[in-house]
Enzyme design. Sequence first.
Site, PDB file in Angstrom:
ATOM      1  N   TYR A 156       0.850  -1.208   0.000  1.00 51.46           N
ATOM      2  CA  TYR A 156       0.000   0.000   0.000  1.00 51.46           C
ATOM      3  C   TYR A 156       0.881   1.252   0.000  1.00 51.46           C
ATOM      4  CZ  TYR A 156      -3.315   3.532   1.654  1.00 51.46           C
ATOM      5  OH  TYR A 156      -4.070   4.675   1.791  1.00 51.46           O
ATOM      6  N   LYS A 160       1.337   4.426  -2.722  1.00 55.90           N
ATOM      7  CA  LYS A 160       1.131   5.835  -2.353  1.00 55.90           C
ATOM      8  C   LYS A 160       2.425   6.644  -2.526  1.00 55.90           C
ATOM      9  CE  LYS A 160      -3.254   5.653  -1.386  1.00 55.90           C
ATOM     10  NZ  LYS A 160      -4.238   6.436  -2.179  1.00 55.90           N
TER      11      LYS A 160
HETATM   12  N1  LIG Z   1      -9.171   6.152   5.447  1.00 55.40           N
HETATM   13  C1  LIG Z   1      -7.901   6.422   5.672  1.00 55.40           C
HETATM   14  O1  LIG Z   1      -7.381   6.323   6.813  1.00 55.40           O
HETATM   15  C2  LIG Z   1      -7.023   6.895   4.549  1.00 55.40           C
HETATM   16  C3  LIG Z   1      -5.775   7.436   4.884  1.00 55.40           C
HETATM   17  C4  LIG Z   1      -4.941   7.888   3.879  1.00 55.40           C
HETATM   18  C5  LIG Z   1      -5.344   7.811   2.570  1.00 55.40           C
HETATM   19  N2  LIG Z   1      -6.550   7.275   2.258  1.00 55.40           N
HETATM   20  C6  LIG Z   1      -6.909   7.209   0.838  1.00 55.40           C
HETATM   21  O2  LIG Z   1      -8.120   7.919   0.644  1.00 55.40           O
HETATM   22  C7  LIG Z   1      -8.792   7.392  -0.498  1.00 55.40           C
HETATM   23  C8  LIG Z   1     -10.245   7.097  -0.135  1.00 55.40           C
HETATM   24  O3  LIG Z   1     -10.274   6.084   0.873  1.00 55.40           O
HETATM   25  P1  LIG Z   1     -11.434   5.977   1.955  1.00 55.40           P
HETATM   26  O4  LIG Z   1     -10.782   5.778   3.261  1.00 55.40           O
HETATM   27  O5  LIG Z   1     -12.396   7.079   1.772  1.00 55.40           O
HETATM   28  O6  LIG Z   1     -12.077   4.562   1.541  1.00 55.40           O
HETATM   29  P2  LIG Z   1     -13.578   4.112   1.184  1.00 55.40           P
HETATM   30  O7  LIG Z   1     -14.540   4.697   2.161  1.00 55.40           O
HETATM   31  O8  LIG Z   1     -13.498   2.630   1.040  1.00 55.40           O
HETATM   32  O9  LIG Z   1     -13.830   4.786  -0.234  1.00 55.40           O
HETATM   33  C9  LIG Z   1     -13.197   4.306  -1.382  1.00 55.40           C
HETATM   34  C10 LIG Z   1     -13.921   4.885  -2.582  1.00 55.40           C
HETATM   35  O10 LIG Z   1     -13.226   4.470  -3.762  1.00 55.40           O
HETATM   36  C11 LIG Z   1     -14.134   3.791  -4.618  1.00 55.40           C
HETATM   37  N3  LIG Z   1     -13.412   2.773  -5.386  1.00 55.40           N
HETATM   38  C12 LIG Z   1     -12.776   1.663  -4.948  1.00 55.40           C
HETATM   39  N4  LIG Z   1     -12.268   0.977  -5.983  1.00 55.40           N
HETATM   40  C13 LIG Z   1     -12.589   1.677  -7.099  1.00 55.40           C
HETATM   41  C14 LIG Z   1     -12.377   1.486  -8.487  1.00 55.40           C
HETATM   42  N5  LIG Z   1     -11.715   0.414  -8.953  1.00 55.40           N
HETATM   43  N6  LIG Z   1     -12.857   2.395  -9.370  1.00 55.40           N
HETATM   44  C15 LIG Z   1     -13.530   3.477  -8.904  1.00 55.40           C
HETATM   45  N7  LIG Z   1     -13.779   3.718  -7.625  1.00 55.40           N
HETATM   46  C16 LIG Z   1     -13.307   2.822  -6.727  1.00 55.40           C
HETATM   47  C17 LIG Z   1     -15.206   3.217  -3.693  1.00 55.40           C
HETATM   48  O11 LIG Z   1     -16.442   2.959  -4.350  1.00 55.40           O
HETATM   49  P3  LIG Z   1     -16.762   1.557  -5.118  1.00 55.40           P
HETATM   50  O12 LIG Z   1     -16.256   0.472  -4.231  1.00 55.40           O
HETATM   51  O13 LIG Z   1     -18.230   1.567  -5.318  1.00 55.40           O
HETATM   52  O14 LIG Z   1     -16.025   1.642  -6.418  1.00 55.40           O
HETATM   53  C18 LIG Z   1     -15.348   4.377  -2.732  1.00 55.40           C
HETATM   54  O15 LIG Z   1     -16.147   5.389  -3.301  1.00 55.40           O
HETATM   55  C19 LIG Z   1      -7.985   6.176  -0.936  1.00 55.40           C
HETATM   56  O16 LIG Z   1      -7.126   6.529  -1.986  1.00 55.40           O
HETATM   57  C20 LIG Z   1      -7.175   5.831   0.305  1.00 55.40           C
HETATM   58  O17 LIG Z   1      -5.992   5.152  -0.002  1.00 55.40           O
HETATM   59  C21 LIG Z   1      -7.404   6.818   3.218  1.00 55.40           C
END
Ligand SMILES: NC(=O)c1ccc[n+]([C@@H]2O[C@H](COP(=O)([O-])OP(=O)(O)OC[C@H]3O[C@@H](n4cnc5c(N)ncnc54)[C@H](OP(=O)(O)O)[C@@H]3O)[C@@H](O)[C@H]2O)c1
Length: 246
Positions: A156, A160
């Site tokens: 992961y 990133k």
């Molecule tokens: N939560 C954290 O602690 C955290 C920290 C640092 C960075 N991030 C980053 O923030 C971003 C969002 O994460 P989140 O925490 O908000 O997770 P989340 O709630 O699981 O949201 C992920 C989103 O991405 C979509 N997605 C997943 N696979 C996809 C694909 N192949 N094509 C298009 N859409 C897709 C999902 O919808 P569908 O499944 O319907 O496609 C959902 O809308 C990610 O890049 C993650 O790495 C998160």
Amino acid sequence: MTEGLEGRVVVVTGASSGIGEAIALHLAERGAHVVLGARGEDALREVAGRIESAGGRAVHRATDVRRREDVEALVATAREHFGGLDVMVSNAGAMPVSLMDDLRVDDWDLMIDVNLRGVLHGIAAALPVFREQGRGHFVHIASTAAYKVVPQQALYAATKTAVRVLTDGLRQELAPDLRVSLVSPGFTHTEGIGKGSDPEIAAAMIARRDEIAMPPEAVARAVAYALEQPESVDVGEIVLRSTAQA
Ligand SMILES: NC(=O)c1ccc[n+]([C@@H]2O[C@H](COP(=O)([O-])OP(=O)(O)OC[C@H]3O[C@@H](n4cnc5c(N)ncnc54)[C@H](OP(=O)(O)O)[C@@H]3O)[C@@H](O)[C@H]2O)c1
């Protein structure tokens, strides 16, 4: 050029939940016209409906960022509905973290395809439009994992870190005409934490999330900050985390 978000056309990938949903809601509240992409259309429709009921402007399109043609169609939707594209927020991501010893090779492929290739597809779809218009702003959502790797997050963090390096190279190539920003959140309270990981790892991550995570709205405000600077100012990187995260 206005520094506010009123009428600016913003594509957000992964807009159906978590950080992407918060970005879409926040930018729409501030007057942006948002174009929402993710795979699950029902959830997207629900988010778009909430924005419209609050008086905002939103359209959605089922999009798998692993497919270049899907991301191109999402950008085409923005142009058809709103007449252009001002901002491409590549947020969609997957975090099925695991130990390398577990050889979850399909998850490795998934993270490379969504987290890295998905961002590249965003660049390929939006850059020609930005060049044609002579304006545009890329915002890529990375992670604090792009700065600090810990066990279970090797792959992961690698995706990133690749996004961070790619984004900085892109910024240098596109200046002075276009802007490029990286926003790197720490632990954020979303359903994405633990999703796809084995149950033991997922349970530990969810417990940690519930203890220390910041709300996704904090990330949305950081994105708005980058977008609202004057045209001559490019916010290269923002790293934000909860005060409880070392
Ligand atoms: N939560 C954290 O602690 C955290 C920290 C640092 C960075 N991030 C980053 O923030 C971003 C969002 O994460 P989140 O925490 O908000 O997770 P989340 O709630 O699981 O949201 C992920 C989103 O991405 C979509 N997605 C997943 N696979 C996809 C694909 N192949 N094509 C298009 N859409 C897709 C999902 O919808 P569908 O499944 O319907 O496609 C959902 O809308 C990610 O890049 C993650 O790495 C998160």
